[in-house]
Enzyme design. Structure first.
Site, PDB file in Angstrom:
ATOM      1  N   TYR A 144       0.763  -1.212  -0.067  1.00  0.00           N
ATOM      2  CA  TYR A 144       0.060  -0.117   0.045  1.00  0.00           C
ATOM      3  C   TYR A 144       1.055   1.220  -0.081  1.00  0.00           C
ATOM      4  CZ  TYR A 144      -2.931   3.757   2.147  1.00  0.00           C
ATOM      5  OH  TYR A 144      -3.584   4.929   2.202  1.00  0.00           O
ATOM      6  N   LYS A 148       1.542   4.616  -2.605  1.00  0.00           N
ATOM      7  CA  LYS A 148       1.357   5.776  -2.001  1.00  0.00           C
ATOM      8  C   LYS A 148       2.553   6.641  -2.620  1.00  0.00           C
ATOM      9  CE  LYS A 148      -1.753   7.310   0.005  1.00  0.00           C
ATOM     10  NZ  LYS A 148      -2.985   7.818  -0.645  1.00  0.00           N
TER      11      LYS A 148
END
Length: 345
Positions: A144, A148
């Site tokens: 994740y 980002k």
């Protein structure tokens, strides 16, 4: 009729506006007199003052109608960080963001404000009062976060003053508050299952938790300061409560506030980390035979047992940021909002 007469500078679109942070951004923008569009894969709430556009973030055809005549776009769409769907992370955080940038430029949107994450510079080792000058994590704590980083780089690189397109990234850390579907509900679920008896480390590691209204305040301040020759163009900004607190103290205050016991036993950090590594290895070995999603992972051990708090000095200097809700007020409001999760008896 009044809506049509509003200047374009007061018209904005919140991408991901049906989510936790997105809904709070929408409410504050309406309070401040903005005309608000919401673009999301679902309509998460009812509000006659909001125009909803339902669609896929990766489809420019879906996005364009939501961005027509808009001056500012707030991009806070994101899958839940604890999902294990790598393809979804990449698709939403990277591919989708590229599409957003293309669509913004195509219809003449001037400002793009991204909600990024302070974790883009965190590698599982202590960060104390970390500034935005720290490099991106070369070993991000999870996939994740890896996406980002890709997302933030795309948005900041797209800043193009010559063509009247300005971008900025807001990096909150540990967002919490009323209606949050993750931090408090997951914490209470863990406590109910009897898994909140142990704390990792000595309990002194300071961490930033950021009340949702302060994140909203940071987003809107950024949008209002984003213009040609402004200091914030093409930069990232840490936005926190600016009150780091011991990780386990914060969790304990939420637990006790909802009538659950605070953790009372300690596991040395090194032991917890190696146990989590061992468990991850075991899960990997048996993965061809059986799929298990462990909750006790090296990443979670690192988040619970290390220092990770960040300086807001750049945001204070460049856009006058100051938290609008203190940590004590934030905890009180959050605990009250989850009274339905309070343990009875």
């Amino acid at each position: 009729m009044a809506t049509r007469l509003r200047p374009a500078s007061k018209k904005c679109t919140v991408i991901g506006g049906s989510g936790f942070l997105g809904q709070h951004i929408v409410e504050r923008l309406l309070d401040k007199g903005y005309t608000v569009n919401v673009f999301d894969i679902r309509q998460g709430f009812e509000n006659e003052r909001v125009q909803f556009f339902i669609g896929d973030l990766c489809s420019k055809k879906d996005l364009l109608p939501a961005l027509q005549g808009v001056n500012v776009v707030f991009h806070c769409a994101s899958p839940a960080p604890y999902s294990d769907n790598k393809e979804l992370f990449y698709r939403v955080n990277f591919t989708g963001t590229r599409t957003v940038i293309e669509a913004c430029k195509e219809v003449g949107v001037q400002k793009l404000v991204l909600t990024s994450s302070a974790s883009v510079i965190f590698e599982g080792k202590d960060i104390k009062n970390g500034s935005e000058n720290l490099p991106y994590a070369s070993q991000p704590i999870d996939y994740y976060t890896e996406t980002k980083i890709l997302q933030e780089k795309e948005v900041l690189a797209a800043n193009d003053p010559e063509n009247n397109f300005f971008t900025v990234a807001i990096r909150p850390h540990g967002i919490f508050g009323p209606r949050d579907p993750q931090l408090v509900p997951i914490l209470i679920e863990t406590a109910k299952s009897g898994k909140m008896k142990f704390m990792i480390g000595n309990g002194k590691n300071l961490v930033d938790f950021t009340y949702v209204e302060n994140v909203v305040h940071g987003n809107i301040l950024a949008a209002e300061h984003l213009h040609k020759d402004a200091a914030i163009c093409g930069k990232a900004y840490h936005i926190t409560n600016d009150e780091p607190i011991p990780f386990w103290t914060f969790l304990s205050r939420v637990l006790v506030g909802l009538n659950y016991e605070a953790p009372k036993y300690r596991i040395p950090y090194w032991l917890a980390y190696y146990l989590a590594m061992l468990l991850s290895l075991l899960v990997f070995i048996i993965s061809p035979l059986i799929k298990i999603k462990p909750t006790f992972t090296p990443m979670r051990v690192a988040l619970a047992g290390t220092y990770h708090y960040y300086s807001c000095e750049r945001a204070k200097k460049d856009m006058g940021y100051k938290p609008v809700v203190t940590l004590d007020q934030a905890l009180e409001r959050t605990i009250q909002s989850y009274s339905h999760l309070r343990r009875v008896g």
